[in-house]
Every structure is written in structure tokens, then in C-alpha cells.
Design a protein around this motif. Structure first.
Motif, PDB file in Angstrom:
ATOM      1  N   LYS A 185     -44.586  -0.663  -4.348  1.00  0.00           N
ATOM      2  CA  LYS A 185     -43.951   0.636  -4.110  1.00  0.00           C
ATOM      3  C   LYS A 185     -44.845   1.717  -4.892  1.00  0.00           C
ATOM      4  CE  LYS A 185     -40.109   0.512  -7.609  1.00  0.00           C
ATOM      5  NZ  LYS A 185     -38.734   0.388  -7.500  1.00  0.00           N
ATOM      6  N   PHE A 186     -45.242   1.345  -6.161  1.00  0.00           N
ATOM      7  CA  PHE A 186     -46.032   2.206  -6.752  1.00  0.00           C
ATOM      8  C   PHE A 186     -47.329   2.854  -6.119  1.00  0.00           C
ATOM      9  CE2 PHE A 186     -43.062   0.841  -9.782  1.00  0.00           C
ATOM     10  CZ  PHE A 186     -42.715   1.758 -10.471  1.00  0.00           C
ATOM     11  N   LEU A 187     -47.728   1.983  -5.018  1.00  0.00           N
ATOM     12  CA  LEU A 187     -48.838   2.286  -4.147  1.00  0.00           C
ATOM     13  C   LEU A 187     -48.586   2.965  -2.899  1.00  0.00           C
ATOM     14  CD1 LEU A 187     -50.891  -0.912  -4.756  1.00  0.00           C
ATOM     15  CD2 LEU A 187     -51.109   1.364  -5.785  1.00  0.00           C
ATOM     16  N   GLU A 188     -46.998   3.265  -2.895  1.00  0.00           N
ATOM     17  CA  GLU A 188     -46.621   3.941  -1.386  1.00  0.00           C
ATOM     18  C   GLU A 188     -46.444   5.068  -1.755  1.00  0.00           C
ATOM     19  OE1 GLU A 188     -43.557   0.951  -0.429  1.00  0.00           O
ATOM     20  OE2 GLU A 188     -45.032  -0.062   0.543  1.00  0.00           O
ATOM     21  N   ILE A 189     -47.201   5.989  -2.165  1.00  0.00           N
ATOM     22  CA  ILE A 189     -46.863   7.433  -2.688  1.00  0.00           C
ATOM     23  C   ILE A 189     -47.836   8.459  -1.718  1.00  0.00           C
ATOM     24  CG2 ILE A 189     -45.683   6.821  -4.583  1.00  0.00           C
ATOM     25  CD1 ILE A 189     -48.242   7.495  -6.181  1.00  0.00           C
ATOM     26  N   LYS A 190     -48.381   8.149  -0.734  1.00  0.00           N
ATOM     27  CA  LYS A 190     -49.458   8.719  -0.146  1.00  0.00           C
ATOM     28  C   LYS A 190     -48.991  10.419   0.357  1.00  0.00           C
ATOM     29  CE  LYS A 190     -51.066   4.490   2.098  1.00  0.00           C
ATOM     30  NZ  LYS A 190     -51.527   3.766   3.344  1.00  0.00           N
ATOM     31  N   ASP A 191     -47.909  10.572   0.752  1.00  0.00           N
ATOM     32  CA  ASP A 191     -47.458  11.838   1.005  1.00  0.00           C
ATOM     33  C   ASP A 191     -47.306  12.740  -0.162  1.00  0.00           C
ATOM     34  OD1 ASP A 191     -47.449  10.771   3.537  1.00  0.00           O
ATOM     35  OD2 ASP A 191     -45.340  10.446   3.592  1.00  0.00           O
ATOM     36  N   THR A 192     -47.428  12.319  -1.163  1.00  0.00           N
ATOM     37  CA  THR A 192     -47.046  13.303  -2.550  1.00  0.00           C
ATOM     38  C   THR A 192     -48.313  13.206  -3.343  1.00  0.00           C
ATOM     39  OG1 THR A 192     -46.079  11.376  -3.666  1.00  0.00           O
ATOM     40  CG2 THR A 192     -44.751  12.975  -2.304  1.00  0.00           C
ATOM     41  N   MET A 193     -49.332  12.528  -2.867  1.00  0.00           N
ATOM     42  CA  MET A 193     -50.653  12.652  -3.907  1.00  0.00           C
ATOM     43  C   MET A 193     -51.341  13.947  -3.894  1.00  0.00           C
ATOM     44  SD  MET A 193     -50.809   9.627  -5.401  1.00  0.00           S
ATOM     45  CE  MET A 193     -52.275   9.855  -5.981  1.00  0.00           C
ATOM     46  N   SER A 194     -51.808  14.396  -4.898  1.00  0.00           N
ATOM     47  CA  SER A 194     -52.714  15.416  -5.119  1.00  0.00           C
ATOM     48  C   SER A 194     -54.061  15.367  -5.335  1.00  0.00           C
ATOM     49  CB  SER A 194     -52.004  16.575  -5.960  1.00  0.00           C
ATOM     50  OG  SER A 194     -51.960  15.927  -7.398  1.00  0.00           O
ATOM     51  N   LYS A 195     -54.404  14.027  -5.895  1.00  0.00           N
ATOM     52  CA  LYS A 195     -55.827  13.561  -5.991  1.00  0.00           C
ATOM     53  C   LYS A 195     -56.017  12.043  -5.658  1.00  0.00           C
ATOM     54  CE  LYS A 195     -55.107  14.656 -10.482  1.00  0.00           C
ATOM     55  NZ  LYS A 195     -55.278  14.695 -11.894  1.00  0.00           N
ATOM     56  N   GLU A 196     -56.985  11.532  -5.939  1.00  0.00           N
ATOM     57  CA  GLU A 196     -57.293  10.172  -5.668  1.00  0.00           C
ATOM     58  C   GLU A 196     -56.369   9.265  -6.434  1.00  0.00           C
ATOM     59  OE1 GLU A 196     -58.622   6.145  -5.974  1.00  0.00           O
ATOM     60  OE2 GLU A 196     -59.223   7.517  -7.691  1.00  0.00           O
ATOM     61  N   ILE A 197     -55.980   8.242  -5.868  1.00  0.00           N
ATOM     62  CA  ILE A 197     -54.831   7.301  -6.382  1.00  0.00           C
ATOM     63  C   ILE A 197     -55.052   6.919  -7.978  1.00  0.00           C
ATOM     64  CG2 ILE A 197     -55.228   5.427  -5.347  1.00  0.00           C
ATOM     65  CD1 ILE A 197     -52.139   4.911  -5.265  1.00  0.00           C
ATOM     66  N   GLY A 198     -56.325   6.182  -7.833  1.00  0.00           N
ATOM     67  CA  GLY A 198     -56.686   5.929  -9.246  1.00  0.00           C
ATOM     68  C   GLY A 198     -56.970   6.810 -10.463  1.00  0.00           C
ATOM     69  N   GLU A 199     -57.440   7.908 -10.049  1.00  0.00           N
ATOM     70  CA  GLU A 199     -57.535   9.038 -10.987  1.00  0.00           C
ATOM     71  C   GLU A 199     -55.915   9.505 -11.483  1.00  0.00           C
ATOM     72  OE1 GLU A 199     -59.106  13.651 -11.036  1.00  0.00           O
ATOM     73  OE2 GLU A 199     -59.463  12.652  -9.408  1.00  0.00           O
ATOM     74  N   TYR A 200     -55.196   9.542 -10.278  1.00  0.00           N
ATOM     75  CA  TYR A 200     -53.888  10.039 -10.532  1.00  0.00           C
ATOM     76  C   TYR A 200     -53.203   9.201 -11.757  1.00  0.00           C
ATOM     77  CZ  TYR A 200     -48.820  10.555  -9.866  1.00  0.00           C
ATOM     78  OH  TYR A 200     -47.340  11.036 -10.037  1.00  0.00           O
ATOM     79  N   TYR A 201     -53.281   7.817 -11.470  1.00  0.00           N
ATOM     80  CA  TYR A 201     -52.493   6.871 -12.501  1.00  0.00           C
ATOM     81  C   TYR A 201     -53.455   6.897 -14.005  1.00  0.00           C
ATOM     82  CZ  TYR A 201     -49.120   4.717  -9.567  1.00  0.00           C
ATOM     83  OH  TYR A 201     -48.094   4.564  -8.862  1.00  0.00           O
ATOM     84  N   PHE A 202     -54.601   7.133 -14.028  1.00  0.00           N
ATOM     85  CA  PHE A 202     -55.450   7.231 -15.333  1.00  0.00           C
ATOM     86  C   PHE A 202     -55.007   8.369 -15.817  1.00  0.00           C
ATOM     87  CE2 PHE A 202     -58.967   7.951 -17.850  1.00  0.00           C
ATOM     88  CZ  PHE A 202     -59.140   6.530 -18.406  1.00  0.00           C
ATOM     89  N   ASP A 203     -54.881   9.417 -15.231  1.00  0.00           N
ATOM     90  CA  ASP A 203     -54.449  10.873 -15.884  1.00  0.00           C
ATOM     91  C   ASP A 203     -53.018  10.677 -16.142  1.00  0.00           C
ATOM     92  OD1 ASP A 203     -57.137  11.765 -15.410  1.00  0.00           O
ATOM     93  OD2 ASP A 203     -56.723  12.892 -13.682  1.00  0.00           O
ATOM     94  N   LEU A 204     -52.241  10.085 -15.581  1.00  0.00           N
ATOM     95  CA  LEU A 204     -50.942  10.071 -15.777  1.00  0.00           C
ATOM     96  C   LEU A 204     -50.585   9.548 -17.031  1.00  0.00           C
ATOM     97  CD1 LEU A 204     -47.678  10.389 -15.101  1.00  0.00           C
ATOM     98  CD2 LEU A 204     -47.876   8.291 -14.018  1.00  0.00           C
TER      99      LEU A 204
END
Length: 367
Positions: free
Chosen positions: A134-153
Motif C-alpha cells: 500500500k505504500f507503493l500505491e500513492i501514484k495520484d499524490t506523488m510530486s516526484k519520483e517515488i524513490g526520491e520521495y521516500y529517500f527525501d522523506l
């Protein structure tokens, strides 16, 4: 041209024939570059989820492949059959592990990455509340590439001293450490948009997740006591003062700790003394130019911080998780107290006392 010069030219021409390319060169057009991996299940029945970009022009668009197998390698092979390209983890930023999966043996799930020379050892390891999928099912709310998003978080949490810096390499070292336990970011999803949000620090005992996690505030004090202050530390409390509620928020400017180990027979007591100068960032009652007002505020902060630290240690001890690393100091500086193989039994029962000295050194631009 001199003969020696001719020899050099001939040598260079022959050498250039061996420089046509790297033996392990991989072309991106032939690869599905995986940036985030999610893990559900246990060894014997594993579901791996592999996220990679699906558009060169829009990095927020990505595909998640699912692989099923008895091992992580087998699940990856299964997922690889579902794409026309070869999966590649050279740019992996984050591994998301279901909390139930981490309770048996986290290292068994990570072994496939430690044995690959292509795996980046700076990838973050995160424990998720519920399915990692479910943590990979957030496509509609992404503002950047998913890997970059989690690393930055996760990096943002580390900068705020909520989590100590952690990655694949550090996690492996701590899973095999005898004097300090692993603490990993623990993520939940928000109820409204389903976005990932930090919920605290997952407590480990060796290679296993204990099922217990610290709150975000308790995680801050575990990081401060076990590691160091990072870029900044922000805390906020509500004070029931004179039958009114007052907001108290502050930044910790410095966090100096001293530790004493006392032994009385078979009983061990740890005493921490902490000096904590703070910068007040919110306090509507004001008048902090008055000494008595400052002293009252310092006393309030001292009491709340000491209670939070006490709760952090109680949770850690109940879970047999020495995330602060008391065992490292015991083994190094008090070898007579160290009992090989029995430290966890001792750790659960030791008494830990904390005295915090708070000093308001700055109070903002108003009085």
C-alpha cells in the motif's frame, strides 16, 4: 620521428583495442531501474513489490511489479518475467518491509541485497505498518519520483533528529551488534490521502522486530541519547498553567550528556545528566525577560522531557531493545559488568535515572 616515439605510438594503438567498453556495462534502455522495493510475507512465502519509472518525461509515473517466491531472489526472478526489460537495483533508494515480515528475521530478507555488488549500501530500510504494497500505491499524490520521495522523506526525519542515520550497511552492522540494537523508521499511512507519515522508531532485538515502536517524541530522545543531535531538534508541549493552556515550543540548541554506571551488588543503575540550552519558539504568555517566569518555564520543560525519556527507556527495556547503546559503554568501560551472552537479561532490569538541566538562552524577538 625517432624509433622510441614509433614504439610508443604502436603501443598506444594496440592498447586502445582493449578499451572498447566496460565488461559490465549496462544500458539504461535495456533496464527497469528499480528505486523502491516492498516486502510482504516471510521466507517460504514472500511477495516482493518493485517500483520503477514508466515515463522518461514524467518521473511521477511508475509501474509496480509483483513477484512471488519462497525467497527474495525467487520473488525477484518471478517479477522479472513480467517485464520486457531486466530489473536493476543499482539506483535502489528504499526498502519497505512489512512489520510482520520483520518480526522473524530481517537479515534473511536483506541477504539478497548484501550479496550483490550492484546494491547501493546507502539505501534506506523502513518498517511499514501493514502491507508494504500500500505504500507503493500513492501514484495520484506523488510530486516526484517515488524513490526520491521516500529517500527525501526519511532524510528529513534524520535531519530533525527523529531517526539516527541508517541504511543497508548500518542496519547489517547493528543486527549483529552485541552492545546496541537497531532502530528503524516506522511508517504508517494517513487516513485522508493515504500518504506515508512517520509514526516513530521500530525497536529491534538482534535481527527481529519486537513489535514495539517509540513515538516520534520518544524517538528524538533515543536518537539524542544514543547518537547525536543532527541539524535541528524541535519540540512542542501544552502547559496547563493557571487554569489555562499555554503552548510551549522550543528548539534544542545543544544536548550534552554525561553518564554514570553505578553497581550495588548485582544491581546496576545508570545515571544520565543532561545539559539542554533551548530557544523558545512559541510561548503566548510571554514576559520571558523576567527571571521567575523563565525559571517556571524551565522547570516545566525539564519535567516533561524527563518523563518522555523515562517512557522511552521503559518501552525499550520492556522490548529488550538497547537502541541507545548502553551495552556498548558497559562492554568498553565496565567489562566487569559485562556478561557475555547475558547482557539483554541485565538490560531489562537495570534502573535508569535522568536529570535534565534546562536553560532558556533565547526567547525570540519579543519579551
Amino acid at each position: 620521428m625517432f624509433p622510441s616515439q614509433k614504439k610508443i605510438i604502436v603501443f598506444l594503438l594496440i592498447s586502445s583495442l582493449f578499451l572498447s567498453g566496460c565488461w559490465d556495462q549496462r544500458m539504461y534502455k535495456d533496464l527497469s531501474v528499480i528505486s523502491v522495493v516492498g516486502i510482504d510475507g516471510h521466507v517460504g512465502d514472500i511477495r516482493g513489490h518493485y517500483a520503477y519509472p514508466s515515463s522518461n518525461s514524467d518521473p511521477t509515473k511508475y509501474i509496480v511489479l509483483e513477484g512471488i517466491g519462497k525467497t527474495m531472489r525467487e520473488s525477484r526472478i518471478d517479477a522479472n518475467k513480467k517485464t520486457e526489460q531486466t530489473m536493476d537495483v543499482a539506483e535502489l533508494t528504499t526498502i519497505l518491509v512489512n512489520e510482520e515480515s520483520a518480526k522473524k528475521d530481517l537479515y534473511a530478507l536483506m541477504d539478497v541485497y548484501y550479496r550483490s555488488a550492484q546494491s547501493p549500501m546507502n539505501a534506506k530500510v523502513v518498517i511499514t505498518k501493514g502491507s508494504a504494497k500500500k505504500f507503493l500505491e500513492i501514484k495520484d499524490t506523488m510530486s516526484k519520483e517515488i524513490g526520491e520521495y521516500y529517500f527525501d522523506l526519511i532524510t528529513a526525519f534524520e535531519d530533525a533528529t527523529i531517526y539516527p542515520k541508517t541504511n543497508l550497511e548500518i542496519a547489517a552492522n547493528l543486527m549483529f551488534s552485541e552492545g546496541r540494537d537497531l532502530g528503524l523508521p516506522y511508517l504508517n499511512t494517513s487516513e485522508d490521502k493515504g500518504l506515508p507519515e512517520g509514526e516513530g522508531m521500530a525497536l529491534f532485538n538482534g535481527k527481529k522486530y519486537t513489535g514495539e515502536h517509540l513515538t516520534l517524541r520518544e524517538s528524538i530522545f533515543a536518537t539524542l541519547l544514543g547518537y547525536r543531535k543532527a541539524n535541528f531538534v524541535e519540540l512542542a508541549y501544552m502547559w496547563d498553567k493557571d487554569d489555562k493552556k499555554a503552548q510551549v515550543a522550543f528548539n534544542i540548541i545543544n544536548f550534552k550528556k554525561k553518564k554514570k554506571v553505578l553497581k550495588d551488588g548485582n544491581n546496576i543503575k545508570i545515571q544520565y545528566e543532561i545539559d539542554m540550552p533551548v530557544f523558545i519558539t512559541e510561548y503566548p504568555p510571554d514576559h520571558l525577560d523576567r527571571k521567575n517566569v523563565r525559571q517556571q518555564l524551565e522547570k516545566f520543560i525539564k519535567g516533561r522531557v524527563e518523563k518522555d525519556i523515562a517512557r522511552m527507556f521503559k518501552k525499550s527495556q520492556d522490548a529488550s531493545s538497547d537502541v541507545v547503546g548502553i551495552g556498548e559503554d558497559i562492554r568498553a568501560y565496565h567489562p566487569q559488568l559485562w556478561r557475555e551472552g547475558k547482557w539483554k537479561g541485565i538490560y531489562k532490569d537495570i534502573k535508569i535515572e535522568t536529570k535534565v538541566n534546562v536553560n532558556v538562552v533565547r526567547s525570540g524577538s519579543t519579551r
